[in-house]
Enzyme design. Structure first.
Site, PDB file in Angstrom:
ATOM      1  N   CYS A  82     -48.460 104.252  15.005  1.00  0.00           N
ATOM      2  CA  CYS A  82     -49.597 104.609  15.864  1.00  0.00           C
ATOM      3  C   CYS A  82     -49.289 105.897  16.629  1.00  0.00           C
ATOM      4  O   CYS A  82     -49.091 106.939  16.031  1.00  0.00           O
ATOM      5  CB  CYS A  82     -49.975 103.446  16.769  1.00  0.00           C
ATOM      6  SG  CYS A  82     -51.610 103.626  17.531  1.00  0.00           S
ATOM      7  N   HIS A 195     -51.150  99.365  12.584  1.00  0.00           N
ATOM      8  CA  HIS A 195     -50.131  98.556  13.243  1.00  0.00           C
ATOM      9  C   HIS A 195     -49.611  97.491  12.284  1.00  0.00           C
ATOM     10  O   HIS A 195     -50.272  96.462  12.099  1.00  0.00           O
ATOM     11  CB  HIS A 195     -50.717  97.877  14.485  1.00  0.00           C
ATOM     12  CG  HIS A 195     -50.974  98.801  15.620  1.00  0.00           C
ATOM     13  ND1 HIS A 195     -50.017  99.098  16.567  1.00  0.00           N
ATOM     14  CD2 HIS A 195     -52.075  99.514  15.955  1.00  0.00           C
ATOM     15  CE1 HIS A 195     -50.520  99.943  17.451  1.00  0.00           C
ATOM     16  NE2 HIS A 195     -51.771 100.213  17.101  1.00  0.00           N
ATOM     17  N   GLU A 197     -47.310  95.408  12.806  1.00  0.00           N
ATOM     18  CA  GLU A 197     -47.020  94.192  13.585  1.00  0.00           C
ATOM     19  C   GLU A 197     -48.277  93.374  13.855  1.00  0.00           C
ATOM     20  O   GLU A 197     -48.190  92.222  14.285  1.00  0.00           O
ATOM     21  CB  GLU A 197     -46.318  94.552  14.899  1.00  0.00           C
ATOM     22  CG  GLU A 197     -47.183  95.125  15.990  1.00  0.00           C
ATOM     23  CD  GLU A 197     -47.514  96.606  15.869  1.00  0.00           C
ATOM     24  OE1 GLU A 197     -48.065  97.164  16.816  1.00  0.00           O
ATOM     25  OE2 GLU A 197     -47.202  97.198  14.793  1.00  0.00           O
TER      26      GLU A 197
END
Length: 213
Positions: A82, A195, A197
């Protein structure tokens, strides 16, 4: 032996969720906020959320800019996520002109506020988007090599990275008909605008691929 990842802590980033995802992918995670720890890293991950200028100031205050630049030049694996990906660029147009790390030449520019038909579209761009190769064969030898084109990942962003050299483009997604940079890669330096995650199993798969670099 677990692969060891040094996660850069410069005051801007969702460190907890990134750490948990890396651990689920099989890594030993170490948080670092000084130059010596960056220099000693095997693999480096630069996370980040928020404004470009604030992120760069966080790195500058901690004396981390030159250590990260030297790390990138060493050929060891470096992943930006990001804002962390955007800071790899030469500069950003977010709230004025701001100098980046210059690790991967290019500019960070706004996601278009209108779709290709001229209708307003929501900014920031938030949600799941399909990842597609920047060009034919772009994913060969990269962390994206083992995923299927069209696989979706989760993004939250108002700006995206335009690499100076088209060969550094790795993946795109589409928003309002526009091509938006989703990933870049130059050697062992990789950037994900999305992202991992927050992208479920595919995100863990991509982090595992990074650990294998």
């Amino acid at each position: 032996m677990q692969p060891r990842v040094t996660l850069v802590d410069y005051g801007s980033g969702n460190l907890y969720s990134v750490t948990r995802a890396l651990e689920r992918a099989g890594a030993e995670v170490h948080l670092a906020n000084d130059a010596a720890e960056i220099e000693a890293a095997d693999r480096l991950l630069l996370p980040g959320v928020g404004a470009f200028a604030d992120g760069m100031e966080g790195l500058r205050e901690r004396g981390l800019i030159e250590p990260i630049q030297r790390f990138a030049a060493s050929g060891r694996p470096l992943l930006g996520i990001c804002l962390g990906m955007q800071m790899l660029a030469s500069c950003s147009e977010e709230f004025g002109e701001h100098e980046g790390l210059g690790v991967l030449p290019g500019r960070v520019v706004p996601v278009p506020a209108k779709d290709v038909d001229g209708s307003p579209q929501k900014i920031p761009h938030i949600g799941w988007a399909e990842l597609l190769p920047w060009r034919e064969g772009a994913w060969a030898g990269s962390p994206l090599e083992r995923i299927t084109p069209g696989t979706a990942a989760y993004l939250v962003h108002s700006f995206h990275f335009l690499p100076q050299d088209e060969r550094d483009g790795l993946a795109v997604c589409h928003y309002g008909g526009h091509r938006i940079t989703a990933a870049v890669c130059h050697g062992a330096v990789v950037g994900f605008q999305f992202h991992p995650e927050k992208s479920g199993p595919v995100g863990l798969k991509l982090l595992s691929a990074y650990l294998g670099l």
